[in-house]
Design a protein around this motif. Structure first.
Motif, PDB file in Angstrom:
ATOM      1  N   GLY A  51      15.682   5.797   7.672  1.00  0.00           N
ATOM      2  CA  GLY A  51      14.812   4.838   7.010  1.00  0.00           C
ATOM      3  C   GLY A  51      15.373   3.635   6.491  1.00  0.00           C
ATOM      4  O   GLY A  51      14.579   2.544   6.099  1.00  0.00           O
ATOM      5  N   GLY A  52      16.421   3.255   7.016  1.00  0.00           N
ATOM      6  CA  GLY A  52      17.165   2.086   7.005  1.00  0.00           C
ATOM      7  C   GLY A  52      18.075   1.633   7.981  1.00  0.00           C
ATOM      8  O   GLY A  52      18.844   2.467   8.579  1.00  0.00           O
ATOM      9  N   TRP A  53      17.737   0.385   8.698  1.00  0.00           N
ATOM     10  CA  TRP A  53      18.641   0.131   9.918  1.00  0.00           C
ATOM     11  C   TRP A  53      19.979  -0.164   9.539  1.00  0.00           C
ATOM     12  O   TRP A  53      20.756   0.378  10.194  1.00  0.00           O
ATOM     13  N   ALA A 132      11.565   2.804   8.723  1.00  0.00           N
ATOM     14  CA  ALA A 132      12.274   1.511   8.416  1.00  0.00           C
ATOM     15  C   ALA A 132      11.561   0.747   7.339  1.00  0.00           C
ATOM     16  O   ALA A 132      10.227   0.725   7.750  1.00  0.00           O
ATOM     17  N   ARG A 133      11.944   0.010   6.360  1.00  0.00           N
ATOM     18  CA  ARG A 133      11.331  -0.740   5.497  1.00  0.00           C
ATOM     19  C   ARG A 133      11.893  -1.937   5.361  1.00  0.00           C
ATOM     20  O   ARG A 133      13.280  -2.115   4.539  1.00  0.00           O
ATOM     21  N   GLY A 134      11.635  -3.120   5.930  1.00  0.00           N
ATOM     22  CA  GLY A 134      11.948  -4.484   5.428  1.00  0.00           C
ATOM     23  C   GLY A 134      12.812  -4.986   6.531  1.00  0.00           C
ATOM     24  O   GLY A 134      12.364  -5.911   7.386  1.00  0.00           O
ATOM     25  N   TYR A 284      14.291  -3.875   1.597  1.00  0.00           N
ATOM     26  CA  TYR A 284      13.319  -3.022   1.608  1.00  0.00           C
ATOM     27  C   TYR A 284      12.171  -3.613   1.149  1.00  0.00           C
ATOM     28  O   TYR A 284      11.423  -2.940   0.305  1.00  0.00           O
ATOM     29  N   GLY A 285      11.873  -4.585   1.651  1.00  0.00           N
ATOM     30  CA  GLY A 285      10.546  -5.639   1.263  1.00  0.00           C
ATOM     31  C   GLY A 285       9.377  -4.739   1.378  1.00  0.00           C
ATOM     32  O   GLY A 285       8.351  -4.714   0.413  1.00  0.00           O
ATOM     33  N   ASP A 286       9.196  -3.930   2.307  1.00  0.00           N
ATOM     34  CA  ASP A 286       7.916  -3.131   2.602  1.00  0.00           C
ATOM     35  C   ASP A 286       7.747  -1.920   1.570  1.00  0.00           C
ATOM     36  O   ASP A 286       6.719  -1.514   1.608  1.00  0.00           O
ATOM     37  N   LEU A 287       8.809  -1.755   0.863  1.00  0.00           N
ATOM     38  CA  LEU A 287       8.632  -0.705  -0.097  1.00  0.00           C
ATOM     39  C   LEU A 287       8.171  -1.179  -1.433  1.00  0.00           C
ATOM     40  O   LEU A 287       7.674  -0.553  -2.564  1.00  0.00           O
ATOM     41  N   LEU A 288       7.775  -2.468  -1.593  1.00  0.00           N
ATOM     42  CA  LEU A 288       7.109  -3.177  -3.042  1.00  0.00           C
ATOM     43  C   LEU A 288       5.886  -2.430  -3.218  1.00  0.00           C
ATOM     44  O   LEU A 288       6.073  -2.272  -4.405  1.00  0.00           O
ATOM     45  N   PRO A 289       4.875  -2.043  -2.347  1.00  0.00           N
ATOM     46  CA  PRO A 289       3.674  -1.474  -2.877  1.00  0.00           C
ATOM     47  C   PRO A 289       4.189  -0.128  -3.612  1.00  0.00           C
ATOM     48  O   PRO A 289       3.509   0.082  -4.624  1.00  0.00           O
ATOM     49  N   GLN A 290       5.210   0.719  -3.168  1.00  0.00           N
ATOM     50  CA  GLN A 290       5.429   1.912  -3.640  1.00  0.00           C
ATOM     51  C   GLN A 290       5.858   1.818  -5.233  1.00  0.00           C
ATOM     52  O   GLN A 290       5.657   2.499  -5.876  1.00  0.00           O
ATOM     53  N   VAL A 291       6.740   0.655  -5.074  1.00  0.00           N
ATOM     54  CA  VAL A 291       7.607   0.467  -6.300  1.00  0.00           C
ATOM     55  C   VAL A 291       6.747  -0.100  -7.484  1.00  0.00           C
ATOM     56  O   VAL A 291       6.655   0.288  -8.530  1.00  0.00           O
ATOM     57  N   SER A 335      17.117   8.429  -4.525  1.00  0.00           N
ATOM     58  CA  SER A 335      15.455   8.288  -5.020  1.00  0.00           C
ATOM     59  C   SER A 335      14.707   7.544  -3.848  1.00  0.00           C
ATOM     60  O   SER A 335      13.187   7.283  -4.084  1.00  0.00           O
ATOM     61  N   PHE A 336      15.319   7.450  -2.505  1.00  0.00           N
ATOM     62  CA  PHE A 336      14.550   6.645  -1.651  1.00  0.00           C
ATOM     63  C   PHE A 336      15.122   7.396  -0.365  1.00  0.00           C
ATOM     64  O   PHE A 336      16.141   7.459   0.178  1.00  0.00           O
ATOM     65  N   VAL A 337      14.069   8.191   0.265  1.00  0.00           N
ATOM     66  CA  VAL A 337      14.336   9.016   1.424  1.00  0.00           C
ATOM     67  C   VAL A 337      13.398   8.775   2.446  1.00  0.00           C
ATOM     68  O   VAL A 337      12.179   8.678   2.330  1.00  0.00           O
ATOM     69  N   ARG A 338      13.805   8.483   3.807  1.00  0.00           N
ATOM     70  CA  ARG A 338      12.760   8.196   4.827  1.00  0.00           C
ATOM     71  C   ARG A 338      11.388   7.207   4.498  1.00  0.00           C
ATOM     72  O   ARG A 338      10.494   7.703   4.554  1.00  0.00           O
ATOM     73  N   GLY A 339      12.004   6.085   3.835  1.00  0.00           N
ATOM     74  CA  GLY A 339      10.995   5.325   3.612  1.00  0.00           C
ATOM     75  C   GLY A 339      10.071   5.264   2.104  1.00  0.00           C
ATOM     76  O   GLY A 339       8.873   4.784   2.166  1.00  0.00           O
ATOM     77  N   GLU A 340      10.355   6.609   1.619  1.00  0.00           N
ATOM     78  CA  GLU A 340       9.328   6.914   0.304  1.00  0.00           C
ATOM     79  C   GLU A 340      10.211   7.078  -0.654  1.00  0.00           C
ATOM     80  O   GLU A 340      11.368   7.556  -0.740  1.00  0.00           O
TER      81      GLU A 340
END
Length: 444
Positions: A51-53, A132-134, A284-291, A335-340
């Protein structure tokens, strides 16, 4: 020495020994062992990299602590084959020189072990892609790591030729593992900087020439060992040794300058439509909507409240004035696993705790402060295990039960306030955040 194979009814076919060694024998099994070992090590900790490069790059580099000794042991076993089969004298009569015979045996093992590692690395990168996120892929270290695996196999083959012990391969594997582990813990010494399995933090990236120097260091040492053992003109080993020495000197003298902070990790991606604003690390910019969704209950109840931090931030180090720190997304796997986000409720509660931070006061807080903090916490984002702790107090001694009654009464008073009254009370309450004087905290 080529071997002639004659099939019935067909002309003789000359089979090169390198091709035979590559397609049959021990080498493919060595590659499979490296592939399975690498894949197994990665799969066992998939939660902390998938989930993270940057996390994937770090984990792929970290498994070299096991893969390099394994490749060296595979080469060592191949190197002792002639002694085990008692064919040294027969090979000594071959027309080909000792270097050609050595490479025909060593290169297939080096190639297969490297292919096993690269295949596992490619699988890990593909496994990260959907989550991957961001940030983007960072395979900067992979070529140098692959060269290190091949070099370990070649050096292991030399050891296998020189050491007439049956358990030489497992002893080399154990010794290599210990040596690499000690080098990685050598503080800031030269041994640490020359360690091909040196752990690399996720927030650092190498300068452009660092992987090149690392590859030359590994390849030069392996080539020097091979030429010193098998070449007719052994002085030629000085050439790759000189290249390895120069590369090693660059790695040692470069020190901390070999790495720099990933600029992506210093940037923030923000949602300015909320109060406070919500900013996450650009990695992790693409995670902003979840946050934002996890904090929606908090920011919704704080609309119109003053004296709040301007934003939640997610960058290394302490928050700046007028900022509150978001709960950390890393290390991945919690708190953050496989993009979630794994537990949005827990995440929101930790964010509220950052808003209420009174850590600089020290010692037990005043009962008035504890009641106010508890009421605000339960209004904005209750602790996930709050009911459990309340039940413990309900069955505790008289002091515990009395404290629970007071906290519940304070929660009820804050929740029952009219919207304007509650906003005014919260504005006064957040004006005291970080203040150690309990007299300033509004009563409930």
């Amino acid at each position: 020495m080529s071997r002639t194979v004659t099939a019935p009814g067909r002309a003789p076919v000359r089979v090169h020994p390198l091709r035979a060694e590559t397609l049959r024998g021990f080498a493919p099994w060595a590659g499979l062992a490296v592939l399975v070992t690498t894949a197994g090590l990665l799969a066992a900790v998939a939660d902390r990299w998938q989930g993270g490069w940057a996390e994937t790059r770090t984990e792929l580099h970290g498994v070299l602590l096991v893969v390099l000794p394994l490749a060296a042991a595979a080469g060592c076993r191949q190197g002792g084959r002639e002694r085990r089969h008692r064919t040294q004298e027969l090979w000594g009569t071959a027309a080909r020189g000792p270097l050609a015979r050595f490479l025909a045996s060593a290169l297939p093992v080096a190639g297969w072990t490297t292919a096993g590692y690269v295949t596992a690395a490619a699988g890990a990168l593909l496994a990260t892609w959907p989550y991957a996120r961001g940030d983007g892929p960072g395979p900067e270290l992979l070529p140098a790591d692959a060269v290190a695996v091949a070099a370990a196999a070649l050096v292991g083959q030399v050891v296998g030729r020189l050491v007439p012990l049956r358990p030489a391969a497992p002893l080399l594997a154990v010794g290599g593992y210990v040596a690499l582990g000690l080098a990685s813990r050598a503080g800031t010494g030269a041994g640490r900087r020359l360690d091909p399995a040196l752990p690399v933090p996720e927030d650092l990236v190498p300068v452009v020439w660092q992987p090149v120097a690392a590859a030359v260091w590994s390849a030069g040492l392996a080539a020097a060992a091979v030429l010193a053992y098998a070449a007719r003109r052994r002085w030629t080993a000085l050439l790759p040794l000189a290249a390895a020495t120069a590369a090693g000197a660059l790695l040692v003298q470069g020190g901390a300058g070999l790495w720099h902070t990933d600029p992506v990790g210093d940037r923030q991606v923000c949602d300015t439509s909320t109060t406070p604003q919500i900013c996450v690390n650009a990695r992790y910019g693409d995670l902003l909507p979840q946050v934002r969704a996890a904090l929606s209950g908090v920011t919704g109840r704080l609309e119109g409240v003053r004296n709040l931090p301007v934003r939640f931030e997610d960058r290394p180090g302490a928050p700046r004035p007028e900022e509150a720190e978001l709960p950390p997304l890393t290390p991945m796997g919690r708190s953050f696993v496989r993009g979630e986000l794994t537990d949005p409720q827990q995440y929101a509660w930790e964010a509220v705790a950052a808003l209420q931070d009174r850590g600089g006061c020290g010692g037990p807080s005043d009962p008035r402060v504890r009641r106010a903090d508890d009421a605000v916490e339960n209004l904005l984002a209750p602790k996930p295990a709050q009911e459990h702790f309340d039940a413990l107090d309900a069955h505790g001694d008289e002091a515990a039960r009395a404290g629970l009654r007071e906290r519940r009464a304070a929660r009820a008073r804050l929740a029952s306030m009219a919207a304007d009254e509650r906003r005014a009370w919260l504005t006064e309450y957040f004006a005291t955040a970080g203040d150690c004087d309990p007299e300033g905290v509004p009563a409930l």
